[in-house]
Write an enzyme that holds these catalytic residues in place. Structure first.
Site, mmCIF file in Angstrom:
data_model
loop_
_atom_site.group_PDB
_atom_site.id
_atom_site.type_symbol
_atom_site.label_atom_id
_atom_site.label_comp_id
_atom_site.label_asym_id
_atom_site.label_seq_id
_atom_site.Cartn_x
_atom_site.Cartn_y
_atom_site.Cartn_z
ATOM 1 N N CYS A 5 0.663 -43.021 3.068
ATOM 2 C CA CYS A 5 0.550 -43.087 1.662
ATOM 3 C C CYS A 5 -0.588 -42.158 1.373
ATOM 4 O O CYS A 5 -1.312 -41.795 2.242
ATOM 5 C CB CYS A 5 0.157 -44.360 0.974
ATOM 6 S SG CYS A 5 0.232 -44.475 -0.831
ATOM 7 N N ASP A 16 -2.483 -56.291 0.974
ATOM 8 C CA ASP A 16 -3.542 -55.630 1.399
ATOM 9 C C ASP A 16 -4.539 -56.479 1.046
ATOM 10 O O ASP A 16 -4.804 -57.685 0.845
ATOM 11 C CB ASP A 16 -3.421 -54.379 -0.007
ATOM 12 C CG ASP A 16 -4.509 -53.233 0.769
ATOM 13 O OD1 ASP A 16 -5.185 -53.344 1.624
ATOM 14 O OD2 ASP A 16 -4.447 -52.102 0.116
#
Length: 225
Positions: A25, A147
């Site tokens: 990412c 996360d």
């Protein structure tokens, strides 16, 4: 369009029977996108969140998407963005999947003509009844990214969390993010048994600049798990 992440809901998923997928990412350039693809990543992520050091403009994102070879999925990350902004991005950049990191409702997430992933902050999930209760609200999500941040907060903290907290019995693919590096990703995969891992700062030489040696090392470590 890429197929790596975009088609994952179409498969009967047995984690032990397949390799762990990898998404990098925070891609900000055509060169980094092509380098990541050459290294064998399954997906790249483009950040559409202006406060982020890895934010990309729409024209920049469109160029990156056009540069990606077949079978590498392009994922657009948004955090509580105006719906019209998401539509403007989609009109210019051929994203395969959307990834929502904020407090977006299920109704918001499903309004766009793309499959989506919902980020789940593992800190403070008890307020929502735990992971299953939170994720079940997004019944049409293609998968969930876990996360270390609190639900609805921005990710990208570079912090890890207890990987054994990742649910092992959820019916949809789970993607692990948060503080992953070439040095710890193999342990993270073995501990969490996730469908995929998502890395950003752990393979960078500077914010938004990917390091080819670190990307290669990350891919090798993930494949060894």
């Amino acid at each position: 369009m890429g197929l790596g992440f975009g088609m994952m809901a179409a498969f009967c998923w047995e984690r032990d029977a397949m390799r762990c997928r990898v998404k990098i990412c925070g891609i900000t350039s055509v060169a980094d996108a092509q380098m990541a693809a050459a290294a064998g990543v399954d997906a790249i992520g483009l950040v559409f969140y202006p406060p982020s050091k890895r934010n990309v403009e729409i024209a920049q994102a469109a160029a990156i998407c056009r540069s990606v070879p077949p079978f590498v999925t392009t994922v657009g990350l948004f955090l509580d963005a105006e719906a019209d902004f998401v539509r403007a991005v989609l009109a210019a950049a051929p994203l395969d999947v959307l990834q929502f990191h904020g407090s977006e409702s299920p109704e918001y997430c499903r309004q766009f003509p793309r499959p989506y992933l919902k980020a789940v902050g593992m800190k403070g999930l008890v307020e929502y009844g735990g992971f299953h209760a939170y994720a079940d609200r997004y019944a049409d999500a293609q998968g969930f990214l876990v996360d270390s941040h609190a639900p609805g907060a921005a990710g990208g903290t570079g912090e890890t969390f207890d990987w054994t907290q990742v649910p092992q019995d959820y019916a949809k693919p789970i993607i692990l993010a948060g503080g992953l590096t070439p040095e710890n990703v193999a342990d993270a995969i073995r501990a969490s048994r996730v469908y995929a891992v998502d890395v950003s700062s752990g393979v960078e030489s500077a914010p938004g600049v990917k390091d080819a040696a670190k990307v290669t090392a990350f891919m090798r470590a993930a494949a060894s798990s």
